[in-house]
Design a protein around this motif. Sequence first.
Motif, short mmCIF file in Angstrom:
data_model
loop_
_atom_site.label_atom_id
_atom_site.label_comp_id
_atom_site.label_asym_id
_atom_site.label_seq_id
_atom_site.Cartn_x
_atom_site.Cartn_y
_atom_site.Cartn_z
N ASP A 125 18.29 82.79 -6.54
CA ASP A 125 18.23 83.25 -7.93
C ASP A 125 17.26 82.35 -8.67
OD1 ASP A 125 20.14 85.39 -7.94
OD2 ASP A 125 21.72 83.88 -7.78
N TYR A 126 16.19 82.94 -9.15
CA TYR A 126 15.19 82.20 -9.92
C TYR A 126 15.65 82.20 -11.37
CZ TYR A 126 12.46 82.86 -5.70
OH TYR A 126 12.03 82.86 -4.40
N ARG A 127 16.04 81.05 -11.88
CA ARG A 127 16.61 80.96 -13.23
C ARG A 127 15.57 80.66 -14.29
NH1 ARG A 127 21.10 83.69 -12.53
NH2 ARG A 127 22.48 82.75 -11.02
N SER A 128 14.57 79.85 -13.94
CA SER A 128 13.49 79.53 -14.88
C SER A 128 12.30 79.05 -14.07
CB SER A 128 13.95 78.46 -15.88
OG SER A 128 14.21 77.24 -15.23
N THR A 130 9.84 76.91 -12.14
CA THR A 130 9.90 75.63 -11.43
C THR A 130 8.50 75.03 -11.49
OG1 THR A 130 11.59 76.51 -9.93
CG2 THR A 130 10.45 74.51 -9.23
N ALA A 155 21.01 73.98 -5.78
CA ALA A 155 20.34 74.18 -7.07
C ALA A 155 19.19 73.18 -7.20
CB ALA A 155 21.32 73.98 -8.22
N ARG A 157 16.83 71.50 -10.32
CA ARG A 157 16.80 71.33 -11.78
C ARG A 157 15.56 70.53 -12.20
NH1 ARG A 157 22.09 71.26 -10.53
NH2 ARG A 157 23.50 72.45 -11.85
N ARG A 161 17.60 71.61 -17.03
CA ARG A 161 17.35 73.05 -16.88
C ARG A 161 17.41 73.46 -15.41
NH1 ARG A 161 12.50 75.33 -15.95
NH2 ARG A 161 11.42 73.45 -16.60
N VAL A 162 18.21 74.47 -15.10
CA VAL A 162 18.31 75.00 -13.74
C VAL A 162 17.08 75.88 -13.49
CG1 VAL A 162 19.62 76.44 -12.14
CG2 VAL A 162 20.82 74.93 -13.73
N CYS A 163 16.33 75.56 -12.44
CA CYS A 163 15.15 76.34 -12.08
C CYS A 163 15.49 77.43 -11.07
CB CYS A 163 14.09 75.42 -11.48
SG CYS A 163 13.51 74.14 -12.60
N ALA A 164 16.31 77.08 -10.08
CA ALA A 164 16.67 78.05 -9.04
C ALA A 164 18.00 77.65 -8.42
CB ALA A 164 15.58 78.10 -7.97
N GLU A 165 18.71 78.67 -7.95
CA GLU A 165 19.97 78.45 -7.24
C GLU A 165 19.90 79.20 -5.92
OE1 GLU A 165 23.30 77.90 -10.64
OE2 GLU A 165 22.51 79.94 -10.43
#
Length: 178
Positions: A125-128, A130, A155, A157, A161-165
Amino acid sequence: MVDQLRMFLDRVAAAVPPPDLVNEITKLAAEFNARLQSHEVAEYNQVAGQLIDLPGRAQLLTPAYTVEELDDQRAAGHVRFGRHHLGNNGAVHGGAIPLLFDDLLGRLALVGGRPKSRTAYLHIDYRSITPIDEDLQFEAWFEREEGRKRVLRGAIRHNERVCAEAHGLFVALRPGQP
């Protein structure tokens, strides 16, 4: 040598060299390749990907990550993606992120004397964004283990900020299974 090769890949990705320099570097690379060829060994004897004390286990394909905390349930450390991993606009290429997670979660799946395993699936999951050339923190942990199945998460970070999980399933190999 691995650090210098990683730096070289970053420099190649960032450069637009003149033709004469391209020719010179091509000749030097061919010379290095010829010199190394006589030192090739079987897969199980190579050191690339096996040196766990070096960033990314000295595997050039994998981003250079360093594990700072490791036990049989959790790993944590940092990673820095270079220009070689650039997708666009200062962001890491989306394909480099699963590569990091696959290596990291797969490494954790082996800790504690567990038998070797293979990745059955890996969901990212791409959250923001990277970012490249920034110090990023990662963590990976066991969610559960059921027989040969190992479910792990991770994860990345950038500060808070979480970048990817990641969520992955790794399956232990049977005896003698390649």
